[in-house]
Design a protein around this motif. Structure first.
Motif, PDB file in Angstrom:
ATOM      1  N   VAL A  93      -6.454  13.989   3.698  1.00 57.03           N
ATOM      2  CA  VAL A  93      -5.466  13.126   3.047  1.00 57.03           C
ATOM      3  C   VAL A  93      -4.355  12.983   4.060  1.00 57.03           C
ATOM      4  O   VAL A  93      -3.798  13.986   4.525  1.00 57.03           O
ATOM      5  CB  VAL A  93      -4.926  13.764   1.745  1.00 57.03           C
ATOM      6  CG1 VAL A  93      -3.998  12.798   1.022  1.00 57.03           C
ATOM      7  CG2 VAL A  93      -6.080  14.184   0.834  1.00 57.03           C
ATOM      8  N   LYS A  94      -4.061  11.755   4.449  1.00 52.41           N
ATOM      9  CA  LYS A  94      -3.089  11.571   5.536  1.00 52.41           C
ATOM     10  C   LYS A  94      -2.330  10.258   5.369  1.00 52.41           C
ATOM     11  O   LYS A  94      -2.591   9.514   4.407  1.00 52.41           O
ATOM     12  CB  LYS A  94      -3.819  11.590   6.876  1.00 52.41           C
ATOM     13  CG  LYS A  94      -4.902  10.535   7.025  1.00 52.41           C
ATOM     14  CD  LYS A  94      -5.601  10.703   8.363  1.00 52.41           C
ATOM     15  CE  LYS A  94      -6.590   9.587   8.604  1.00 52.41           C
ATOM     16  NZ  LYS A  94      -7.297   9.708   9.849  1.00 52.41           N
ATOM     17  N   ALA A  95      -1.446   9.973   6.293  1.00 54.12           N
ATOM     18  CA  ALA A  95      -0.636   8.751   6.198  1.00 54.12           C
ATOM     19  C   ALA A  95      -1.552   7.528   6.186  1.00 54.12           C
ATOM     20  O   ALA A  95      -2.534   7.474   6.933  1.00 54.12           O
ATOM     21  CB  ALA A  95       0.330   8.671   7.380  1.00 54.12           C
ATOM     22  N   TYR A  96      -1.214   6.553   5.335  1.00 49.65           N
ATOM     23  CA  TYR A  96      -1.957   5.285   5.314  1.00 49.65           C
ATOM     24  C   TYR A  96      -1.805   4.625   6.682  1.00 49.65           C
ATOM     25  O   TYR A  96      -0.715   4.565   7.236  1.00 49.65           O
ATOM     26  CB  TYR A  96      -1.359   4.371   4.228  1.00 49.65           C
ATOM     27  CG  TYR A  96      -2.013   3.016   4.156  1.00 49.65           C
ATOM     28  CD1 TYR A  96      -3.132   2.809   3.357  1.00 49.65           C
ATOM     29  CD2 TYR A  96      -1.527   1.944   4.914  1.00 49.65           C
ATOM     30  CE1 TYR A  96      -3.750   1.569   3.303  1.00 49.65           C
ATOM     31  CE2 TYR A  96      -2.143   0.703   4.863  1.00 49.65           C
ATOM     32  CZ  TYR A  96      -3.253   0.518   4.050  1.00 49.65           C
ATOM     33  OH  TYR A  96      -3.861  -0.700   4.010  1.00 49.65           O
TER      34      TYR A  96
ATOM     35  N   PHE B 191       0.839  -1.197   0.000  1.00 51.47           N
ATOM     36  CA  PHE B 191       0.000   0.000   0.000  1.00 51.47           C
ATOM     37  C   PHE B 191       0.873   1.245   0.000  1.00 51.47           C
ATOM     38  O   PHE B 191       1.979   1.229   0.539  1.00 51.47           O
ATOM     39  CB  PHE B 191      -0.968  -0.056   1.188  1.00 51.47           C
ATOM     40  CG  PHE B 191      -1.738  -1.351   1.184  1.00 51.47           C
ATOM     41  CD1 PHE B 191      -2.725  -1.569   0.236  1.00 51.47           C
ATOM     42  CD2 PHE B 191      -1.398  -2.395   2.038  1.00 51.47           C
ATOM     43  CE1 PHE B 191      -3.391  -2.788   0.148  1.00 51.47           C
ATOM     44  CE2 PHE B 191      -2.051  -3.617   1.967  1.00 51.47           C
ATOM     45  CZ  PHE B 191      -3.052  -3.812   1.017  1.00 51.47           C
ATOM     46  N   THR B 192       0.361   2.307  -0.611  1.00 50.58           N
ATOM     47  CA  THR B 192       1.184   3.505  -0.763  1.00 50.58           C
ATOM     48  C   THR B 192       1.241   4.275   0.560  1.00 50.58           C
ATOM     49  O   THR B 192       0.686   3.839   1.570  1.00 50.58           O
ATOM     50  CB  THR B 192       0.649   4.408  -1.890  1.00 50.58           C
ATOM     51  OG1 THR B 192      -0.613   4.948  -1.478  1.00 50.58           O
ATOM     52  CG2 THR B 192       0.472   3.651  -3.204  1.00 50.58           C
ATOM     53  N   ASP B 193       1.862   5.441   0.554  1.00 51.31           N
ATOM     54  CA  ASP B 193       2.107   6.173   1.802  1.00 51.31           C
ATOM     55  C   ASP B 193       0.863   6.866   2.367  1.00 51.31           C
ATOM     56  O   ASP B 193       0.821   7.163   3.549  1.00 51.31           O
ATOM     57  CB  ASP B 193       3.188   7.249   1.563  1.00 51.31           C
ATOM     58  CG  ASP B 193       4.537   6.638   1.227  1.00 51.31           C
ATOM     59  OD1 ASP B 193       4.943   5.704   1.945  1.00 51.31           O
ATOM     60  OD2 ASP B 193       5.158   7.075   0.246  1.00 51.31           O
ATOM     61  N   HIS B 194      -0.124   7.160   1.488  1.00 49.70           N
ATOM     62  CA  HIS B 194      -1.251   7.989   1.950  1.00 49.70           C
ATOM     63  C   HIS B 194      -2.602   7.341   1.699  1.00 49.70           C
ATOM     64  O   HIS B 194      -2.704   6.377   0.943  1.00 49.70           O
ATOM     65  CB  HIS B 194      -1.208   9.359   1.255  1.00 49.70           C
ATOM     66  CG  HIS B 194       0.009  10.138   1.617  1.00 49.70           C
ATOM     67  ND1 HIS B 194       1.161  10.076   0.854  1.00 49.70           N
ATOM     68  CD2 HIS B 194       0.271  10.955   2.664  1.00 49.70           C
ATOM     69  CE1 HIS B 194       2.097  10.839   1.431  1.00 49.70           C
ATOM     70  NE2 HIS B 194       1.579  11.379   2.522  1.00 49.70           N
TER      71      HIS B 194
ATOM     72  N   VAL C 102     -13.396   5.926   2.395  1.00 48.34           N
ATOM     73  CA  VAL C 102     -11.943   5.747   2.479  1.00 48.34           C
ATOM     74  C   VAL C 102     -11.437   5.420   1.073  1.00 48.34           C
ATOM     75  O   VAL C 102     -12.111   4.702   0.324  1.00 48.34           O
ATOM     76  CB  VAL C 102     -11.573   4.571   3.429  1.00 48.34           C
ATOM     77  CG1 VAL C 102     -10.056   4.445   3.586  1.00 48.34           C
ATOM     78  CG2 VAL C 102     -12.238   4.717   4.779  1.00 48.34           C
ATOM     79  N   LEU C 103     -10.295   5.969   0.730  1.00 51.43           N
ATOM     80  CA  LEU C 103      -9.667   5.640  -0.554  1.00 51.43           C
ATOM     81  C   LEU C 103      -8.187   5.394  -0.295  1.00 51.43           C
ATOM     82  O   LEU C 103      -7.515   6.232   0.320  1.00 51.43           O
ATOM     83  CB  LEU C 103      -9.837   6.810  -1.533  1.00 51.43           C
ATOM     84  CG  LEU C 103      -9.066   6.696  -2.842  1.00 51.43           C
ATOM     85  CD1 LEU C 103      -9.624   5.594  -3.737  1.00 51.43           C
ATOM     86  CD2 LEU C 103      -9.085   8.025  -3.600  1.00 51.43           C
ATOM     87  N   PHE C 104      -7.722   4.236  -0.745  1.00 53.92           N
ATOM     88  CA  PHE C 104      -6.279   3.996  -0.649  1.00 53.92           C
ATOM     89  C   PHE C 104      -5.806   3.342  -1.945  1.00 53.92           C
ATOM     90  O   PHE C 104      -6.619   3.058  -2.830  1.00 53.92           O
ATOM     91  CB  PHE C 104      -5.921   3.172   0.597  1.00 53.92           C
ATOM     92  CG  PHE C 104      -6.523   1.793   0.655  1.00 53.92           C
ATOM     93  CD1 PHE C 104      -5.836   0.704   0.159  1.00 53.92           C
ATOM     94  CD2 PHE C 104      -7.777   1.594   1.211  1.00 53.92           C
ATOM     95  CE1 PHE C 104      -6.384  -0.570   0.205  1.00 53.92           C
ATOM     96  CE2 PHE C 104      -8.338   0.322   1.268  1.00 53.92           C
ATOM     97  CZ  PHE C 104      -7.647  -0.751   0.763  1.00 53.92           C
ATOM     98  N   ALA C 105      -4.509   3.146  -2.073  1.00 56.16           N
ATOM     99  CA  ALA C 105      -3.947   2.696  -3.346  1.00 56.16           C
ATOM    100  C   ALA C 105      -2.906   1.616  -3.135  1.00 56.16           C
ATOM    101  O   ALA C 105      -2.229   1.583  -2.102  1.00 56.16           O
ATOM    102  CB  ALA C 105      -3.317   3.895  -4.070  1.00 56.16           C
ATOM    103  N   SER C 106      -2.805   0.756  -4.139  1.00 54.67           N
ATOM    104  CA  SER C 106      -1.920  -0.392  -4.029  1.00 54.67           C
ATOM    105  C   SER C 106      -1.290  -0.678  -5.395  1.00 54.67           C
ATOM    106  O   SER C 106      -2.016  -0.940  -6.359  1.00 54.67           O
ATOM    107  CB  SER C 106      -2.772  -1.589  -3.582  1.00 54.67           C
ATOM    108  OG  SER C 106      -2.040  -2.776  -3.611  1.00 54.67           O
ATOM    109  N   PRO C 107       0.041  -0.597  -5.506  1.00 55.46           N
ATOM    110  CA  PRO C 107       0.657  -0.921  -6.803  1.00 55.46           C
ATOM    111  C   PRO C 107       0.389  -2.389  -7.131  1.00 55.46           C
ATOM    112  O   PRO C 107       0.497  -3.255  -6.256  1.00 55.46           O
ATOM    113  CB  PRO C 107       2.144  -0.656  -6.581  1.00 55.46           C
ATOM    114  CG  PRO C 107       2.342  -0.633  -5.111  1.00 55.46           C
ATOM    115  CD  PRO C 107       1.039  -0.288  -4.471  1.00 55.46           C
TER     116      PRO C 107
END
Ligand code: PLP
Ligand code: COI
Length: 364
Positions: free
Chosen positions: A53-56, A34-37, A164-169
């Protein structure tokens, strides 16, 4: 008069170093990094509040939060791709935002304005741009979700929610990469019944699928194929993917997918491939298809390829289908030409190596 900004951005105090991130991006599978935010937007008093928008990191939830008990929980999945000019584009994010809202309505949850969904995604992707992989077939997978957060045990729609929204390469969804999968046609379990939540991307649909997925694996298969709940004859979809059947009709390749009956998820990849087929000179058709037809048409040589499609899995060939009492090999268990041509054409649009004639890509 001053207006309150829609988001407060608090950069992470502990992002990964360039070397640590490069290590994470070196070998990618699906959904582990997971990315940083992340983005969070609370909903209360009948309105979406200022987002952050904050730290994951972990969320704080009351143990009585209704999502944990009654499953008011929905999600989406879409991808951002690195472009040849170094910019980043997402694939049809408005379509995901709109489906998110259709899922929300089915679960008695509030709509999230499409422009807020888009702004949240663009903010997060720009902040974590270094996390977007550069290789073809790799992308940054975005996972938006909404949960009911009321601390209340009565069964009724919650008054408070969290987006909530997060991201994952992401690399290949299946560990074997683009190799044909084997599917188990489930006769013991159904995914969705008429009037149920099959069209919604809600958490409960996936929870209910897991035991069938485990059964498929016990039978030596990778994935479940669901049949309709009423007659148990019609093919619907797979665990997290829609299905296509490639027919040879009057010298033309026709890609056929089960019609949307209200019990299957209207996939955005599915919709895109129906349009893309025409660009490649194939016909396309949405219609009902039974298991018996599947068997007969493969035997008669009319049905030459089967593939699954979805955001996470892109396009994955199906090489074998099994059920109680029969086993079917498709295209000798090999990747088929129509499947691979569609896969290449879709990836070329997503990675920006051909013109985006359908205007599917959104500049972040
Ligand atoms: N069907 C199900 C049950 C899914 O979970 C998904 C994945 O989102 C799909 C189909 C494919 O939909 P999409 O192409 O929008 O990712
Ligand atoms: C997707 O393709 O985005 C999905 O949601 C499928 C699966 C990972 C649940």
């Amino acid at each position: 008069m001053t207006t309150t900004p829609r988001f407060v951005v608090t950069p992470s105090t502990h992002p990964l170093s360039d070397a640590e991130r490069a290590e994470q991006l070196r070998v990618l599978s699906f959904g582990r990094t997971f990315t940083d935010h992340m983005v969070v937007i609370p909903y209360r008093d009948g309105a979406w509040q200022q987002g952050e928008v904050k730290a994951y990191g972990p969320l704080m939830l009351d143990p009585s939060a209704s999502a944990l008990h009654y499953g008011q929980a929905i999600f989406e999945g879409f991808k951002a791709f690195s472009q040849p000019d170094g910019s980043i584009k997402t694939f049809r994010p408005e379509a995901n935002a709109e489906r998110f809202n259709r899922s929300a309505r089915r679960l008695a949850m509030p709509d999230l304005p499409v422009d807020l969904f888009m702004e949240a995604a663009d903010l997060l992707i720009n902040l974590d741009a270094a996390w977007v992989p550069k290789n073809v077939g790799e992308s940054l997978y975005l996972r938006p979700l909404m949960i009911a957060t009321d601390a209340f045990l009565g069964v009724r729609p919650s008054n408070e929610y969290l987006f909530v929204l997060f991201a994952s390469p992401a690399g290949a969804y299946f560990p074997q990469g683009v190799k044909p999968v084997t599917v188990w046609i489930s006769e013991d379990y159904v995914r969705a019944a008429p009037g149920g939540t099959g069209e919604a991307k809600c958490a409960g649909n996936y929870a209910a699928s897991l035991v069938a997925q485990a059964q498929a694996q016990e039978k030596g298969c990778d994935q479940v194929v669901w049949l309709d709940a009423v007659e148990r004859r019609y093919i619907e979809e797979m665990g997290g993917m829609n299905l296509f059947f490639v027919y040879q009709e009057e010298g033309k390749s026709v890609i056929v997918t089960p019609e949307l009956t209200g019990t299957l998820l209207p996939g955005i990849t599915r919709r895109s491939l129906l349009e893309l087929a025409r660009d490649l000179g194939y016909e396309s058709s949405e219609r009902k298809l039974t298991v018996q037809q599947w068997r007969d048409d493969v035997a008669a040589g009319r049905l030459t390829e089967v593939f699954a499609c979805g955001t996470a899995a892109v396009i994955t060939p199906v090489g074998k289908a099994k059920a109680n009492g029969f086993e079917l090999s498709i295209n000798n268990g090999q990747n088929g030409p129509v499947t691979m041509a569609l896969r290449e054409a879709l990836l070329a649009i997503q990675h920006g190596t051909v013109e985006d004639r359908h205007h599917w890509m959104h500049q972040v």
